[in-house]
Write a protein that holds these residues in place. Structure first.
Motif, PDB file in Angstrom:
ATOM      1  N   ILE A 180       0.846  -1.197   0.000  1.00 59.58           N
ATOM      2  CA  ILE A 180       0.000   0.000   0.000  1.00 59.58           C
ATOM      3  C   ILE A 180       0.880   1.244   0.000  1.00 59.58           C
ATOM      4  O   ILE A 180       1.829   1.348   0.772  1.00 59.58           O
ATOM      5  CB  ILE A 180      -0.943   0.019   1.209  1.00 59.58           C
ATOM      6  CG1 ILE A 180      -1.971  -1.101   1.074  1.00 59.58           C
ATOM      7  CG2 ILE A 180      -1.627   1.380   1.353  1.00 59.58           C
ATOM      8  CD1 ILE A 180      -3.006  -1.161   2.167  1.00 59.58           C
ATOM      9  N   THR A 181       0.539   2.167  -0.885  1.00 58.25           N
ATOM     10  CA  THR A 181       1.175   3.479  -0.920  1.00 58.25           C
ATOM     11  C   THR A 181       0.170   4.493  -0.390  1.00 58.25           C
ATOM     12  O   THR A 181      -0.979   4.521  -0.844  1.00 58.25           O
ATOM     13  CB  THR A 181       1.578   3.859  -2.360  1.00 58.25           C
ATOM     14  OG1 THR A 181       2.491   2.871  -2.853  1.00 58.25           O
ATOM     15  CG2 THR A 181       2.229   5.229  -2.401  1.00 58.25           C
ATOM     16  N   ALA A 182       0.604   5.299   0.584  1.00 55.88           N
ATOM     17  CA  ALA A 182      -0.261   6.341   1.142  1.00 55.88           C
ATOM     18  C   ALA A 182       0.015   7.660   0.423  1.00 55.88           C
ATOM     19  O   ALA A 182       1.146   8.135   0.398  1.00 55.88           O
ATOM     20  CB  ALA A 182      -0.011   6.482   2.632  1.00 55.88           C
ATOM     21  N   HIS A 183      -1.029   8.215  -0.179  1.00 59.75           N
ATOM     22  CA  HIS A 183      -0.948   9.508  -0.868  1.00 59.75           C
ATOM     23  C   HIS A 183      -1.655  10.546  -0.010  1.00 59.75           C
ATOM     24  O   HIS A 183      -2.711  10.260   0.566  1.00 59.75           O
ATOM     25  CB  HIS A 183      -1.650   9.441  -2.226  1.00 59.75           C
ATOM     26  CG  HIS A 183      -1.075   8.431  -3.154  1.00 59.75           C
ATOM     27  ND1 HIS A 183      -0.004   8.702  -3.977  1.00 59.75           N
ATOM     28  CD2 HIS A 183      -1.415   7.135  -3.391  1.00 59.75           C
ATOM     29  CE1 HIS A 183       0.277   7.631  -4.683  1.00 59.75           C
ATOM     30  NE2 HIS A 183      -0.558   6.668  -4.350  1.00 59.75           N
ATOM     31  N   GLY A 184      -1.097  11.743   0.053  1.00 59.26           N
ATOM     32  CA  GLY A 184      -1.710  12.788   0.865  1.00 59.26           C
ATOM     33  C   GLY A 184      -1.950  14.080   0.112  1.00 59.26           C
ATOM     34  O   GLY A 184      -1.169  14.457  -0.769  1.00 59.26           O
ATOM     35  N   LEU A 185      -3.036  14.745   0.470  1.00 58.18           N
ATOM     36  CA  LEU A 185      -3.355  16.084  -0.020  1.00 58.18           C
ATOM     37  C   LEU A 185      -3.829  16.913   1.164  1.00 58.18           C
ATOM     38  O   LEU A 185      -4.434  16.377   2.101  1.00 58.18           O
ATOM     39  CB  LEU A 185      -4.481  16.046  -1.060  1.00 58.18           C
ATOM     40  CG  LEU A 185      -4.255  15.293  -2.362  1.00 58.18           C
ATOM     41  CD1 LEU A 185      -5.558  15.275  -3.182  1.00 58.18           C
ATOM     42  CD2 LEU A 185      -3.133  15.928  -3.163  1.00 58.18           C
ATOM     43  N   ILE A 186      -3.563  18.211   1.106  1.00 54.70           N
ATOM     44  CA  ILE A 186      -4.124  19.133   2.091  1.00 54.70           C
ATOM     45  C   ILE A 186      -4.789  20.265   1.328  1.00 54.70           C
ATOM     46  O   ILE A 186      -4.164  20.911   0.481  1.00 54.70           O
ATOM     47  CB  ILE A 186      -3.052  19.690   3.055  1.00 54.70           C
ATOM     48  CG1 ILE A 186      -2.443  18.550   3.882  1.00 54.70           C
ATOM     49  CG2 ILE A 186      -3.667  20.752   3.970  1.00 54.70           C
ATOM     50  CD1 ILE A 186      -1.335  18.981   4.826  1.00 54.70           C
ATOM     51  N   GLY A 187      -6.077  20.475   1.620  1.00 50.14           N
ATOM     52  CA  GLY A 187      -6.832  21.562   1.016  1.00 50.14           C
ATOM     53  C   GLY A 187      -6.881  22.749   1.960  1.00 50.14           C
ATOM     54  O   GLY A 187      -7.104  22.580   3.165  1.00 50.14           O
ATOM     55  N   HIS A 188      -6.658  23.940   1.418  1.00 53.88           N
ATOM     56  CA  HIS A 188      -6.652  25.172   2.208  1.00 53.88           C
ATOM     57  C   HIS A 188      -7.692  26.143   1.656  1.00 53.88           C
ATOM     58  O   HIS A 188      -7.749  26.338   0.440  1.00 53.88           O
ATOM     59  CB  HIS A 188      -5.286  25.866   2.126  1.00 53.88           C
ATOM     60  CG  HIS A 188      -4.147  25.014   2.528  1.00 53.88           C
ATOM     61  ND1 HIS A 188      -3.738  24.883   3.829  1.00 53.88           N
ATOM     62  CD2 HIS A 188      -3.319  24.227   1.787  1.00 53.88           C
ATOM     63  CE1 HIS A 188      -2.702  24.064   3.881  1.00 53.88           C
ATOM     64  NE2 HIS A 188      -2.437  23.648   2.659  1.00 53.88           N
ATOM     65  N   PRO A 189      -8.484  26.761   2.526  1.00 50.39           N
ATOM     66  CA  PRO A 189      -9.437  27.759   2.034  1.00 50.39           C
ATOM     67  C   PRO A 189      -8.705  29.021   1.582  1.00 50.39           C
ATOM     68  O   PRO A 189      -7.711  29.429   2.185  1.00 50.39           O
ATOM     69  CB  PRO A 189     -10.322  28.037   3.251  1.00 50.39           C
ATOM     70  CG  PRO A 189      -9.490  27.680   4.430  1.00 50.39           C
ATOM     71  CD  PRO A 189      -8.547  26.600   3.970  1.00 50.39           C
ATOM     72  N   ARG A 190      -9.175  29.609   0.507  1.00 49.26           N
ATOM     73  CA  ARG A 190      -8.657  30.872  -0.005  1.00 49.26           C
ATOM     74  C   ARG A 190      -9.832  31.808  -0.225  1.00 49.26           C
ATOM     75  O   ARG A 190     -10.914  31.381  -0.613  1.00 49.26           O
ATOM     76  CB  ARG A 190      -7.895  30.673  -1.324  1.00 49.26           C
ATOM     77  CG  ARG A 190      -6.652  29.807  -1.180  1.00 49.26           C
ATOM     78  CD  ARG A 190      -5.574  30.556  -0.405  1.00 49.26           C
ATOM     79  NE  ARG A 190      -4.340  29.803  -0.365  1.00 49.26           N
ATOM     80  CZ  ARG A 190      -3.889  29.170   0.709  1.00 49.26           C
ATOM     81  NH1 ARG A 190      -4.579  29.175   1.833  1.00 49.26           N
ATOM     82  NH2 ARG A 190      -2.747  28.536   0.665  1.00 49.26           N
TER      83      ARG A 190
END
Length: 157
Positions: free
Chosen positions: A130-140
């Motif tokens: 398993i490969t863990a992929h990450g994203l972080i969303g920021h409000p603008r």
């Protein structure tokens, strides 16, 4: 944003990986519990599962009311005031990073909450690793969202 990181407790990540294998070839998922260190580091102590009985090979939908109930039950037994919702996780039963749909859903959650939100996708490859992929969303401002790729780090207890 440089340095975007999602630090995940080793035991919780291992548990979610086992869930991903067990549910394969269907997706599984839930919510991330932890806290934020600044704008670019999510510290995740728990990947809580939230069932989706309609999940398929390329579909998992987190139901808000079920997720809120799981979060409330989890926090009821904890004294750490830092703990709370930091994001979402789900599995991909194939070696695929976050999809356009995943990015769109992350954008919608950030716009609705007006807070930063992390996403971890656990992608299973042909060899069952398993490969863990990450994203972080920021409000603008005014109603936009920036999405950064994040490194997913395992934290030892």
């Amino acid at each position: 944003m440089s340095g975007a990181t999602i630090r995940v407790a080793e035991d919780s990540l291992s548990s979610a990986e086992r869930m991903a294998h067990k549910s394969s070839p269907h997706e599984s998922g839930g919510i991330l519990i932890g806290w934020w260190e600044g704008n670019s580091i999510a510290v995740v102590v728990e990947l809580l599962p939230v069932a989706d009985h309609a999940a398929g090979r390329s579909h998992y939908e987190r139901r808000h009311s079920l997720a809120q109930g799981a979060l409330d039950r989890y926090l009821m037994d904890r004294d750490d005031s830092r703990l709370g919702y930091v994001g979402e996780w789900h599995s991909h039963p194939a070696p695929q990073p976050p999809s356009r749909v995943d990015r769109s859903e992350l954008t919608a959650i950030v716009r609705q909450s007006r807070k930063q939100v992390a996403l971890v996708v656990l992608a299973i490859d042909e060899g069952r690793a398993i490969t863990a992929h990450g994203l972080i969303g920021h409000p603008r401002w005014p109603r936009r969202t920036a999405i950064d790729t994040a490194v997913v780090e395992r934290m030892s207890p």
